[in-house]
Design an enzyme around this catalytic site. Structure first.
Site, PDB file in Angstrom:
ATOM      1  N   GLU A 193       0.815  -1.226   0.000  1.00 48.30           N
ATOM      2  CA  GLU A 193       0.000   0.000   0.000  1.00 48.30           C
ATOM      3  C   GLU A 193       0.848   1.275   0.000  1.00 48.30           C
ATOM      4  OE1 GLU A 193      -3.903  -2.128   1.979  1.00 48.30           O
ATOM      5  OE2 GLU A 193      -2.845  -0.621   3.163  1.00 48.30           O
ATOM      6  N   GLU A 203      -5.120  -8.190  -1.803  1.00 50.03           N
ATOM      7  CA  GLU A 203      -5.629  -8.156  -0.427  1.00 50.03           C
ATOM      8  C   GLU A 203      -7.012  -7.527  -0.445  1.00 50.03           C
ATOM      9  OE1 GLU A 203      -3.076  -6.460   2.680  1.00 50.03           O
ATOM     10  OE2 GLU A 203      -4.867  -5.589   3.605  1.00 50.03           O
TER      11      GLU A 203
END
Length: 521
Positions: free
Chosen positions: A199, A317
């Site tokens: 991320e 994810e």
């Protein structure tokens, strides 16, 4: 009085499920069996294991307990059996803390820290480290259970924060990662893929990188993989950027990294909002809300096709609701409406893999965090893995939007398997399946394939309570065996001349063996 109403509801639900005593809406579902619309990886289902320590807390609750990679009970028989049942299960090791993790190997790191609460640290924690004896123990479990492993590497090592509060700059120092990968290769541990960072793309979460610098870093990772794993047959794939989609960032990343560097373009999805959101259960049951994310999947598919056709998009994810999921929702039956719909939807947009956050840990684990007992979504995922092949067929109907349908060629067997989700809490649906053999857009020809029998797997919540942790398969609760094994998942055999009766608030997998789909030949 309330108890009487519940008892009456349960009796009526049972009658509706097992017979034709209750009225139902008739819906014809059309499946285009001539050509496929997408392909997934053979091991589309994936689950994650995270680095969170037990001190990870959100909204005055601490749902991770001992479910992190550093403190998880690796001797749990239930855990081993749950992984083994997939044969294989793809597992992604990583998460928010991976960019603060160093590896206790080699001489490039002088001190090995431990994760501790720290207000000024990324995600509220200090740096941590992975001892090699713990890595050995984890790999013993992975070997025992035949798991396919993706390992997420620290992408911030060697970088520094810029004057901007979240932007990190500088070259990636790959020395510690290379030492770790060399140790892993020398021990013969099988790694399916390495992923760089978590991320950090676009605006990031707690930290971010510019796309061109990240591309240079992942080129460096690819060179290390090629050096340490010279055999192309067993060489791990390289994945990235493992974050939230942004068109310009992803375009730049793929253009700068160039052909055949990244093998899977990983992106993250948390489209349900915060786990504390009181409307979470309503969002999960709202087909119009669930459809909103489809545009993102389409955009990612198109960008990868144009700028990285050698790779494929992966959902690296996805936990639905961020910050560990919803306490009373994400581990219950109703969450399957979102999760299984996501599996079906992303497959139609050519996503190769879908990694559920998490296998265990938080409120959204496929397994209960303390008992390891499978939650309802575990069984939905296992049935998908066993029944749904990698070839995706166009499927549509003109019925209620609360009826969701997805079809794949069956896995390792003839015919097709259809996933049917009925999110209506009051309406049963009789589904008939039509083979749309039309090859030309202006000449319609429909044929209904008849067969003697079909296989049906009806998933319903215990006592009709969609927030139950117990799921029924064809009316029988799914419970571990006395030896703590996953129970058999046997279908009921049904005369194919009758429609598929789909009860309210239920999920159904249906396998039709003699459905003539040339795309499945």
């Amino acid at each position: 009085m309330a108890g009487l109403r519940l008892a009456v509801f349960c009796v009526l639900a049972s009658l509706c499920f097992s017979s034709s005593l209750c009225a139902a809406d008739d819906v014809e579902v059309f499946v285009k069996g001539v050509t496929s619309i997408a392909k997934t990886d053979d091991n589309f289902i994936c689950a994650t294991l995270d680095w969170w320590p037990s001190e990870k807390c959100d909204y005055n609750q601490c749902p991770w307990e001992k479910a992190g990679l550093l403190n998880l009970d690796l001797n749990s028989k239930i855990l081993a059996n749950a992984i083994k049942a997939f044969d294989p299960l793809r597992i992604r090791l990583g998460g928010s803390l991976q960019d603060q993790l160093v590896y206790q190997v080699g001489d490039s790191i002088k001190k090995f820290p431990h994760f501790k609460r720290r207000d000024d640290g990324l995600f509220g924690f200090s740096r941590g480290s992975l001892p090699m004896d713990r890595w050995d123990q984890l790999n013993a479990l992975f070997k025992q259970t035949n798991a396919k492993i993706t390992f997420g590497l620290n992408a911030l090592h060697g970088k520094r924060k810029s004057d901007n509060s979240t932007l990190w700059v500088g070259e990636w120092n790959s020395k510690n990662a290379r030492d770790f990968m060399k140790y892993t290769a020398s021990k013969g541990y099988r790694i399916d893929s390495y992923e760089l960072g978590n991320e950090l793309c676009a605006s990031g979460v707690s930290a971010r990188l510019e796309a061109d610098q990240y591309a240079k870093d992942i080129i460096q990772l690819k060179e290390i993989v090629k050096e340490l794993y010279p055999d192309r047959e067993t060489q791990p794939k390289v994945l990235g950027p493992a974050g939230f989609y942004d068109t310009e960032w992803f375009k730049t990343f793929l253009e700068v990294s160039g052909p055949h560097v990244v093998d899977g373009v990983t992106h993250h999805i948390y489209n349900l909002g915060a786990g504390v959101d009181k409307t979470l259960i309503n969002k999960i049951q709202d087909p119009y809300f669930l459809d909103e994310i489809a545009e993102t999947f389409k955009d990612i598919e198109n960008v990868v096709k144009e700028f990285g056709p050698w790779a494929g998009p992966w959902v690296g994810e996805s936990g639905g609701a961020y910050n560990s999921g919803g306490k009373d929702v994400s581990h219950t039956f109703v969450n399957g409406f979102w999760y299984l719909d996501q599996l079906g939807m992303t497959a139609t947009f050519n996503n190769k893999v879908y990694c559920r956050q998490s296998l265990i840990g938080g409120n959204y684990g496929l397994l209960n965090t303390t008992s390891f007992i499978p939650n309802p979504d575990y069984y939905g995922a296992l049935l998908w893995h066993r029944l749904m092949g990698n070839t995706v067929l166009a499927t549509n109907h003109f019925g209620s939007p609360y009826l969701r349908t997805y079809t794949h060629c069956s896995k390792k067997k003839p015919g097709i398997t259809m996933l049917i989700i009925n999110m209506s809490n009051s309406t049963s649906i009789d589904v008939s399946v039509t083979n749309d053999e039309n090859k030309y857009p202006h000449s319609y020809r429909m044929t209904v394939d008849g067969s003697n029998q079909r296989e049906e797997y009806h998933l319903t919540p215990k006592d009709g309570n969609i927030q139950s942790d117990v799921v029924l398969l064809n009316g029988t609760p799914l419970q571990l065996t006395s030896s703590r094994d996953i129970p058999p998942l046997n279908p009921k055999i049904v005369d194919s001349s009758s429609p598929i009766r789909v009860a309210p608030d239920s999920i159904v997998y249906v396998t039709i063996r003699d459905f003539k789909a040339p795309a499945c030949a």
